[in-house]
Design a protein around this motif. Structure first.
Motif, PDB file in Angstrom:
ATOM      1  N   HIS A   1      15.058  12.379  -6.164  1.00 28.21           N
ATOM      2  CA  HIS A   1      13.608  12.137  -6.152  1.00 28.21           C
ATOM      3  C   HIS A   1      12.888  12.637  -4.901  1.00 28.21           C
ATOM      4  CE1 HIS A   1      13.852   9.690  -9.800  1.00 28.21           C
ATOM      5  NE2 HIS A   1      14.955   9.166  -9.295  1.00 28.21           N
ATOM      6  N   ARG A   2      13.596  13.270  -3.986  1.00 29.93           N
ATOM      7  CA  ARG A   2      12.997  13.583  -2.685  1.00 29.93           C
ATOM      8  C   ARG A   2      11.832  14.560  -2.763  1.00 29.93           C
ATOM      9  NH1 ARG A   2      17.807  17.211   0.132  1.00 29.93           N
ATOM     10  NH2 ARG A   2      17.852  18.889  -1.441  1.00 29.93           N
ATOM     11  N   ASP A   3      11.763  15.399  -3.796  1.00 30.24           N
ATOM     12  CA  ASP A   3      10.690  16.395  -3.892  1.00 30.24           C
ATOM     13  C   ASP A   3       9.580  15.984  -4.848  1.00 30.24           C
ATOM     14  OD1 ASP A   3      12.004  18.127  -2.098  1.00 30.24           O
ATOM     15  OD2 ASP A   3      13.259  18.931  -3.707  1.00 30.24           O
ATOM     16  N   LYS A   4       9.587  14.753  -5.311  1.00 27.51           N
ATOM     17  CA  LYS A   4       8.567  14.284  -6.248  1.00 27.51           C
ATOM     18  C   LYS A   4       7.238  14.051  -5.528  1.00 27.51           C
ATOM     19  CE  LYS A   4      11.581  13.787  -9.670  1.00 27.51           C
ATOM     20  NZ  LYS A   4      11.537  14.558 -10.926  1.00 27.51           N
ATOM     21  N   ARG A   5       6.167  14.106  -6.320  1.00 30.76           N
ATOM     22  CA  ARG A   5       4.846  13.815  -5.766  1.00 30.76           C
ATOM     23  C   ARG A   5       4.760  12.335  -5.399  1.00 30.76           C
ATOM     24  NH1 ARG A   5       0.316  11.517  -7.610  1.00 30.76           N
ATOM     25  NH2 ARG A   5       1.011  11.403  -9.795  1.00 30.76           N
ATOM     26  N   LEU A   6       4.129  12.042  -4.256  1.00 32.46           N
ATOM     27  CA  LEU A   6       3.974  10.677  -3.785  1.00 32.46           C
ATOM     28  C   LEU A   6       3.017   9.913  -4.707  1.00 32.46           C
ATOM     29  CD1 LEU A   6       5.232   9.318  -1.270  1.00 32.46           C
ATOM     30  CD2 LEU A   6       3.037   9.674  -0.122  1.00 32.46           C
ATOM     31  N   VAL A   7       3.365   8.682  -5.042  1.00 30.26           N
ATOM     32  CA  VAL A   7       2.544   7.834  -5.908  1.00 30.26           C
ATOM     33  C   VAL A   7       2.202   6.552  -5.146  1.00 30.26           C
ATOM     34  CG1 VAL A   7       2.468   6.494  -8.046  1.00 30.26           C
ATOM     35  CG2 VAL A   7       3.606   8.732  -8.015  1.00 30.26           C
ATOM     36  N   SER A   8       0.929   6.196  -5.080  1.00 32.42           N
ATOM     37  CA  SER A   8       0.523   4.967  -4.386  1.00 32.42           C
ATOM     38  C   SER A   8       0.791   3.752  -5.288  1.00 32.42           C
ATOM     39  CB  SER A   8      -0.955   5.024  -3.999  1.00 32.42           C
ATOM     40  OG  SER A   8      -1.775   5.175  -5.144  1.00 32.42           O
ATOM     41  N   VAL A   9       1.342   2.696  -4.693  1.00 29.08           N
ATOM     42  CA  VAL A   9       1.814   1.549  -5.476  1.00 29.08           C
ATOM     43  C   VAL A   9       1.435   0.238  -4.796  1.00 29.08           C
ATOM     44  CG1 VAL A   9       3.856   0.404  -6.443  1.00 29.08           C
ATOM     45  CG2 VAL A   9       3.801   2.901  -6.292  1.00 29.08           C
ATOM     46  N   PHE A  10       0.999  -0.717  -5.629  1.00 30.50           N
ATOM     47  CA  PHE A  10       0.865  -2.098  -5.161  1.00 30.50           C
ATOM     48  C   PHE A  10       2.062  -2.873  -5.672  1.00 30.50           C
ATOM     49  CE2 PHE A  10      -0.723  -6.508  -6.127  1.00 30.50           C
ATOM     50  CZ  PHE A  10      -0.664  -6.947  -4.813  1.00 30.50           C
ATOM     51  N   LEU A  11       2.855  -3.424  -4.756  1.00 30.70           N
ATOM     52  CA  LEU A  11       4.018  -4.240  -5.096  1.00 30.70           C
ATOM     53  C   LEU A  11       3.603  -5.713  -5.121  1.00 30.70           C
ATOM     54  CD1 LEU A  11       6.847  -2.631  -2.914  1.00 30.70           C
ATOM     55  CD2 LEU A  11       6.828  -2.771  -5.415  1.00 30.70           C
ATOM     56  N   GLU A  12       3.515  -6.278  -6.293  1.00 31.12           N
ATOM     57  CA  GLU A  12       3.136  -7.685  -6.414  1.00 31.12           C
ATOM     58  C   GLU A  12       4.397  -8.540  -6.491  1.00 31.12           C
ATOM     59  OE1 GLU A  12       1.794 -10.450  -9.983  1.00 31.12           O
ATOM     60  OE2 GLU A  12       0.199  -9.005  -9.507  1.00 31.12           O
ATOM     61  N   ILE A  13       4.603  -9.398  -5.509  1.00 33.12           N
ATOM     62  CA  ILE A  13       5.767 -10.290  -5.564  1.00 33.12           C
ATOM     63  C   ILE A  13       5.367 -11.691  -6.024  1.00 33.12           C
ATOM     64  CG2 ILE A  13       7.030  -8.975  -3.829  1.00 33.12           C
ATOM     65  CD1 ILE A  13       6.399 -11.281  -1.849  1.00 33.12           C
ATOM     66  N   TRP A  14       4.080 -11.985  -6.022  1.00 30.72           N
ATOM     67  CA  TRP A  14       3.563 -13.245  -6.572  1.00 30.72           C
ATOM     68  C   TRP A  14       2.101 -13.051  -6.891  1.00 30.72           C
ATOM     69  CZ3 TRP A  14       7.098 -16.638  -7.927  1.00 30.72           C
ATOM     70  CH2 TRP A  14       6.695 -17.895  -8.406  1.00 30.72           C
ATOM     71  N   HIS A  15       1.631 -13.718  -7.968  1.00 30.08           N
ATOM     72  CA  HIS A  15       0.241 -13.456  -8.380  1.00 30.08           C
ATOM     73  C   HIS A  15      -0.746 -14.506  -7.886  1.00 30.08           C
ATOM     74  CE1 HIS A  15      -2.768 -11.301 -10.678  1.00 30.08           C
ATOM     75  NE2 HIS A  15      -3.239 -12.481 -11.049  1.00 30.08           N
ATOM     76  N   SER A  16      -0.343 -15.759  -7.880  1.00 25.01           N
ATOM     77  CA  SER A  16      -1.283 -16.793  -7.445  1.00 25.01           C
ATOM     78  C   SER A  16      -0.567 -17.795  -6.541  1.00 25.01           C
ATOM     79  CB  SER A  16      -1.869 -17.521  -8.659  1.00 25.01           C
ATOM     80  OG  SER A  16      -2.847 -18.456  -8.266  1.00 25.01           O
ATOM     81  N   PRO A  17      -0.770 -17.666  -5.216  1.00 19.07           N
ATOM     82  CA  PRO A  17      -1.644 -16.702  -4.527  1.00 19.07           C
ATOM     83  C   PRO A  17      -1.047 -15.289  -4.565  1.00 19.07           C
ATOM     84  CG  PRO A  17      -0.361 -17.930  -2.929  1.00 19.07           C
ATOM     85  CD  PRO A  17      -0.059 -18.550  -4.258  1.00 19.07           C
ATOM     86  N   LEU A  18      -1.927 -14.320  -4.474  1.00 17.40           N
ATOM     87  CA  LEU A  18      -1.508 -12.931  -4.558  1.00 17.40           C
ATOM     88  C   LEU A  18      -0.749 -12.539  -3.292  1.00 17.40           C
ATOM     89  CD1 LEU A  18      -1.727 -10.465  -6.430  1.00 17.40           C
ATOM     90  CD2 LEU A  18      -3.835  -9.840  -5.241  1.00 17.40           C
ATOM     91  N   MET A  19       0.483 -12.046  -3.496  1.00 15.97           N
ATOM     92  CA  MET A  19       1.337 -11.697  -2.360  1.00 15.97           C
ATOM     93  C   MET A  19       2.005 -10.347  -2.574  1.00 15.97           C
ATOM     94  SD  MET A  19       3.227 -15.330  -1.533  1.00 15.97           S
ATOM     95  CE  MET A  19       4.019 -14.647  -0.063  1.00 15.97           C
ATOM     96  N   THR A  20       2.234  -9.661  -1.478  1.00 18.96           N
ATOM     97  CA  THR A  20       2.926  -8.377  -1.501  1.00 18.96           C
ATOM     98  C   THR A  20       3.888  -8.323  -0.317  1.00 18.96           C
ATOM     99  OG1 THR A  20       2.614  -5.971  -1.636  1.00 18.96           O
ATOM    100  CG2 THR A  20       1.145  -7.165  -0.146  1.00 18.96           C
ATOM    101  N   VAL A  21       4.413  -7.145  -0.048  1.00 17.56           N
ATOM    102  CA  VAL A  21       5.317  -6.975   1.095  1.00 17.56           C
ATOM    103  C   VAL A  21       4.837  -5.809   1.951  1.00 17.56           C
ATOM    104  CG1 VAL A  21       7.327  -7.900  -0.119  1.00 17.56           C
ATOM    105  CG2 VAL A  21       6.875  -5.442  -0.208  1.00 17.56           C
TER     106      VAL A  21
END
Length: 306
Positions: free
Chosen positions: A177-197
């Motif tokens: 995957h090293r030459d793939k186009r970069l994709v922006s991502v939101f990593l949701e680890i919990w929804h309420s309350p909304l949490m990410t890393v």
């Protein structure tokens, strides 16, 4: 001449006997070498551990992965993989554990989680002369190192093999995957309350294997509370979640009220089972493969089959 020959033979035999004697001490010397854990503490050992307690689900899984599951006598709550772990006694959860119950089991090694278990309780065990090996895997490349550490502590022959297999598989995924186009991502680890890393979390590290860019990579700390407005401002191409959602349908419904969000508009909302992305074990590579396949679908032209 005969005397010299016999003398030389005796000397040769004496040297051979000395070599055997020295070699016999090598395993003892190797066993005497302390293990250095992820606190930088030296764990003295006279022999491989035979009665092990795990204080985190991912540690339980790693112990089985290196072939030492038969030495486990107790585990933490939520230690549910492999299925054999479910039958073992529980001594607490990741945040706290029952010291008295643990002591009654007479373990010769406790394996703890540096960022999850109480330092004061770990130090209490050590004051009671219970050896504690503290581990931490903040990046994917830490996982094989931790497997080797646990394998060495338990005298598990499969530790090195398991570590090499993980590294080989991870290397292959990165190359693919090293030459793939970069994709922006939101990593949701919990929804309420909304949490990410943040970018320092191993789940974010997993994302980079697939050429995904965590939109909150620069946030302070490891796990981060965010508001919906900040996600809307980042406008990620994909949303990846699990944990508080039962499946993709539940995850998608939580975001349907924001149809102008790029990920929602294009249907790029992906569910991953939390155990495959939030546990520092060999199974995380199954999650990485699913994640990479999901992000690859975002790179396809609109209207093409996903």
């Amino acid at each position: 001449m005969l005397w010299w020959t016999n003398k030389r033979r005796v000397r040769t035999l004496s040297n051979a006997a000395l070599c055997v004697l020295l070699l016999s001490f090598l395993p003892l010397a190797a066993e005497a070498l302390p293990l250095i854990d992820d606190r930088g503490a030296a764990i003295e050992r006279k022999r491989p551990a035979a009665r092990i307690v795990s204080l985190a689900p991912f540690i339980t899984e790693l112990i089985y992965a290196v072939g030492a599951g038969g030495k486990l006598i107790a585990v933490s709550a939520y230690s549910d993989y492999p299925p054999a772990a479910r039958a073992l006694p529980r001594v607490g959860d990741a945040a706290t554990f029952d010291v008295e119950k643990l002591l009654a089991l007479r373990p010769d090694l406790v394996i703890a989680w540096k960022s999850g278990n109480s330092l004061s309780e770990i130090e209490r065990l050590e004051r009671l002369h219970i050896p504690v090996l503290v581990v931490e895997a903040q990046k994917l490349d830490d996982i094989p190192r931790v497997m080797r550490l646990i394998g060495s502590a338990a005298g598990a022959a499969d530790g090195e093999t398991a570590a090499r297999n993980f590294t080989d598989r991870l290397t292959a995924l990165r190359l693919r995957h090293r030459d793939k186009r970069l994709v922006s991502v939101f990593l949701e680890i919990w929804h309420s309350p909304l949490m990410t890393v943040s970018g320092r979390h191993f789940a974010s590290d997993a994302l980079t294997v697939c050429r995904g860019a965590n939109v909150f990579a620069d946030a302070a700390g490891l796990t981060v509370h965010v508001n919906v407005e900040s996600v809307l401002a980042a406008d990620p191409e994909a949303i990846v979640g699990g944990a508080s959602n039962e499946d993709r349908g539940a995850l998608a419904r939580n975001w349907q009220r924001f149809p102008y969000l790029k990920a929602v508009r294009n249907g790029h909302i992906f569910y991953l089972h939390p155990d495959l992305i939030q546990r520092q074990t060999p199974r995380i590579l199954d999650g990485v493969e699913q994640l990479c396949a999901a992000l690859e679908s975002t790179r396809k032209p609109a209207g093409s089959p996903k």
